[in-house]
Design a protein around this motif. Sequence first.
Motif, PDB file in Angstrom:
ATOM      1  N   ALA A   1       0.830  -1.201   0.000  1.00 16.26           N
ATOM      2  CA  ALA A   1       0.000   0.000   0.000  1.00 16.26           C
ATOM      3  C   ALA A   1       0.867   1.254   0.000  1.00 16.26           C
ATOM      4  O   ALA A   1       0.653   2.176  -0.795  1.00 16.26           O
ATOM      5  CB  ALA A   1      -0.940  -0.010   1.207  1.00 16.26           C
ATOM      6  N   VAL A   2       1.853   1.304   0.886  1.00 12.29           N
ATOM      7  CA  VAL A   2       2.693   2.508   0.975  1.00 12.29           C
ATOM      8  C   VAL A   2       3.583   2.640  -0.259  1.00 12.29           C
ATOM      9  O   VAL A   2       3.851   3.757  -0.736  1.00 12.29           O
ATOM     10  CB  VAL A   2       3.536   2.501   2.272  1.00 12.29           C
ATOM     11  CG1 VAL A   2       4.690   1.500   2.211  1.00 12.29           C
ATOM     12  CG2 VAL A   2       4.066   3.900   2.573  1.00 12.29           C
ATOM     13  N   ASN A   3       4.021   1.524  -0.827  1.00 11.56           N
ATOM     14  CA  ASN A   3       4.895   1.596  -2.003  1.00 11.56           C
ATOM     15  C   ASN A   3       4.139   1.987  -3.270  1.00 11.56           C
ATOM     16  O   ASN A   3       4.670   2.724  -4.113  1.00 11.56           O
ATOM     17  CB  ASN A   3       5.616   0.260  -2.207  1.00 11.56           C
ATOM     18  CG  ASN A   3       6.703   0.033  -1.168  1.00 11.56           C
ATOM     19  OD1 ASN A   3       7.193   0.985  -0.555  1.00 11.56           O
ATOM     20  ND2 ASN A   3       7.080  -1.209  -0.941  1.00 11.56           N
TER      21      ASN A   3
ATOM     22  N   ALA B   1      -7.973  14.108   1.580  1.00 13.45           N
ATOM     23  CA  ALA B   1      -8.308  14.095   3.007  1.00 13.45           C
ATOM     24  C   ALA B   1      -9.187  12.899   3.351  1.00 13.45           C
ATOM     25  O   ALA B   1      -8.947  12.200   4.353  1.00 13.45           O
ATOM     26  CB  ALA B   1      -9.000  15.399   3.386  1.00 13.45           C
ATOM     27  N   VAL B   2     -10.198  12.640   2.519  1.00 13.20           N
ATOM     28  CA  VAL B   2     -11.116  11.523   2.783  1.00 13.20           C
ATOM     29  C   VAL B   2     -10.392  10.184   2.657  1.00 13.20           C
ATOM     30  O   VAL B   2     -10.539   9.292   3.507  1.00 13.20           O
ATOM     31  CB  VAL B   2     -12.322  11.578   1.822  1.00 13.20           C
ATOM     32  CG1 VAL B   2     -13.226  10.367   2.018  1.00 13.20           C
ATOM     33  CG2 VAL B   2     -13.107  12.864   2.026  1.00 13.20           C
ATOM     34  N   SER B   3      -9.585  10.031   1.607  1.00 13.88           N
ATOM     35  CA  SER B   3      -8.845   8.779   1.400  1.00 13.88           C
ATOM     36  C   SER B   3      -7.840   8.543   2.517  1.00 13.88           C
ATOM     37  O   SER B   3      -7.691   7.421   3.020  1.00 13.88           O
ATOM     38  CB  SER B   3      -8.118   8.815   0.048  1.00 13.88           C
ATOM     39  OG  SER B   3      -9.033   8.870  -1.008  1.00 13.88           O
ATOM     40  N   TYR B   4      -7.141   9.603   2.909  1.00 13.48           N
ATOM     41  CA  TYR B   4      -6.141   9.490   3.973  1.00 13.48           C
ATOM     42  C   TYR B   4      -6.799   9.028   5.271  1.00 13.48           C
ATOM     43  O   TYR B   4      -6.272   8.149   5.969  1.00 13.48           O
ATOM     44  CB  TYR B   4      -5.448  10.843   4.185  1.00 13.48           C
ATOM     45  CG  TYR B   4      -4.373  10.829   5.257  1.00 13.48           C
ATOM     46  CD1 TYR B   4      -3.071  10.432   4.952  1.00 13.48           C
ATOM     47  CD2 TYR B   4      -4.667  11.201   6.566  1.00 13.48           C
ATOM     48  CE1 TYR B   4      -2.088  10.411   5.931  1.00 13.48           C
ATOM     49  CE2 TYR B   4      -3.691  11.187   7.552  1.00 13.48           C
ATOM     50  CZ  TYR B   4      -2.407  10.791   7.231  1.00 13.48           C
ATOM     51  OH  TYR B   4      -1.441  10.775   8.206  1.00 13.48           O
TER      52      TYR B   4
ATOM     53  N   LYS C   1      -5.651   1.650   9.133  1.00 15.52           N
ATOM     54  CA  LYS C   1      -4.236   1.583   9.535  1.00 15.52           C
ATOM     55  C   LYS C   1      -3.439   0.716   8.561  1.00 15.52           C
ATOM     56  O   LYS C   1      -2.729  -0.219   8.955  1.00 15.52           O
ATOM     57  CB  LYS C   1      -4.119   1.046  10.962  1.00 15.52           C
ATOM     58  CG  LYS C   1      -4.791   1.943  12.002  1.00 15.52           C
ATOM     59  CD  LYS C   1      -4.679   1.356  13.399  1.00 15.52           C
ATOM     60  CE  LYS C   1      -5.223   2.330  14.433  1.00 15.52           C
ATOM     61  NZ  LYS C   1      -6.614   2.727  14.216  1.00 15.52           N
ATOM     62  N   MET C   2      -3.558   1.075   7.256  1.00 15.35           N
ATOM     63  CA  MET C   2      -3.014   0.218   6.208  1.00 15.35           C
ATOM     64  C   MET C   2      -1.741   0.745   5.543  1.00 15.35           C
ATOM     65  O   MET C   2      -1.321   0.205   4.533  1.00 15.35           O
ATOM     66  CB  MET C   2      -4.081  -0.003   5.131  1.00 15.35           C
ATOM     67  CG  MET C   2      -5.010  -1.163   5.429  1.00 15.35           C
ATOM     68  SD  MET C   2      -4.154  -2.728   5.642  1.00 15.35           S
ATOM     69  CE  MET C   2      -3.457  -2.925   4.013  1.00 15.35           C
ATOM     70  N   LEU C   3      -1.139   1.779   6.075  1.00 19.17           N
ATOM     71  CA  LEU C   3       0.121   2.252   5.495  1.00 19.17           C
ATOM     72  C   LEU C   3       1.279   1.858   6.394  1.00 19.17           C
ATOM     73  O   LEU C   3       1.366   2.291   7.543  1.00 19.17           O
ATOM     74  CB  LEU C   3       0.102   3.780   5.298  1.00 19.17           C
ATOM     75  CG  LEU C   3      -0.736   4.323   4.147  1.00 19.17           C
ATOM     76  CD1 LEU C   3      -0.489   5.817   3.978  1.00 19.17           C
ATOM     77  CD2 LEU C   3      -0.458   3.605   2.841  1.00 19.17           C
TER      78      LEU C   3
END
Length: 459
Positions: free
Chosen positions: A94-96, A208-211, A219-221
């Motif tokens: 997800a973060v990558n 903002a909404v996605s974050y 808590k997926m990043l």
Amino acid sequence: MPKQAKFTQGSTLKHIVTMSFTGALGLMIMFLVDLVDMLFLSMLDEREAVAAVGFASAIMFFTISLCIAVSIAAAAMVSRAIGSGDIELAKRRAVNVLAYGILFSTVLVYLVWPNIPHILLYIGAYGRTLDLATDYLQIVMLGLPAVMIGMIGSGIMRALGDARRAMYATLVGGIVNAVLDPILIFLFRLDVQGAALASLIARFSMVAVSYYGVVHVHKMLGEFDLMDFFKDVRPISYIALPAMLTNVCTPLANVIVMEYASSYGDDVVAAVAIVGRVIPVVFGGLFALTSAVGPILGQNYGARRFDRMHNTISSAVTYSFSYTAVVCLCLFWSKEWLIVMFSASKETAEMIRFFATYISFSFLFQSLMFIAIAAFNSLGKPFNGTMLNFCRATLGTWPLIFFFTLFMDAKGVWMGQAVGSIIFGSIALVMVRRFINELESKEVNEIELKESLPYDDVA
């Protein structure tokens, strides 16, 4: 944080319907906001302003298609990790993918922004229309990284099965845009620049909404690690780049259709334009299948639930048939109302009646193409989807339109396109069925091989 893969349990048809309808609502909001933009600008009594946004939208369509492609990669990679039960891998991916998308979109802005006037001039904008389109696009283009982040966030949430929050990003963006449009255009008298600023602010509201959904709710990043990022660049690109090519095929087919239609005069072009405005709204539930089927297949492939993968394809086809039947009947019953609403001329009205009566059903077969493309993207064969869509946009469009226009004149343009959709949609369904069977056979063979080996060899 997800405790289990949501799509590996429960009714696959229910998952398809839920994911498709939430995705469709988001798509319809985007299309309706575009119409609102055009409506407000048309109130300025400045023809160039509407034309300017039209030219700018053509450029933004391609750039946003690239964002959608990266979000497809996010949904595919994260859903497979979730299905296999590896939450840490899902976080890393997800973060990558997010880092990949930000880097890609930033480079794209860097390359496109200085050349906006030249690109607009190349596609036919000139004079005051060129100036207005340049002003609009130079503002909106700055929000491309925000669009990328918002769409990747939505893709991650779809991979987790959170269709509702995935929809919220688009929904909030559309509402913000619609509210700010009249304020900035009329109250602050910013005209075209006001419409651009409204769109830019709306894009950051999507972030903002996605974050909030991805970071605070799920808590997926995970933590960003440069070496892990370099490891994931290749698999991300392996899905994203073919998806980008796939998305470019649709406008290619549309160009071929418009080129043939233009040879029959303005009335036929008007019919194509009117139907082109209606299609995204009424068939939005089918277009959303691409983002609905992928995560469901991805989770079940990660969990090696091949029975549910077969059921997912069957459920998607059932949904497509039911949705298309209802929409086509509604189009047939409302065709005269459409003709009156758009003040269609006699020839334009005849074309609209022909589409609503005979051609609209072909979207069932286009939806089979959407299902197959989503499946190939999620199951590790994205180039198969690219090949299918490219063949449909070329071999399934130009030769067939040429053939049918020989004895059907203008109506042959739509008939040729419809027959192409029927042929390649059917081929796509057969191909994806066979591919899932191959994956299942391969898995069974690997299990049998391990069971046949002595314990020490397996260890």
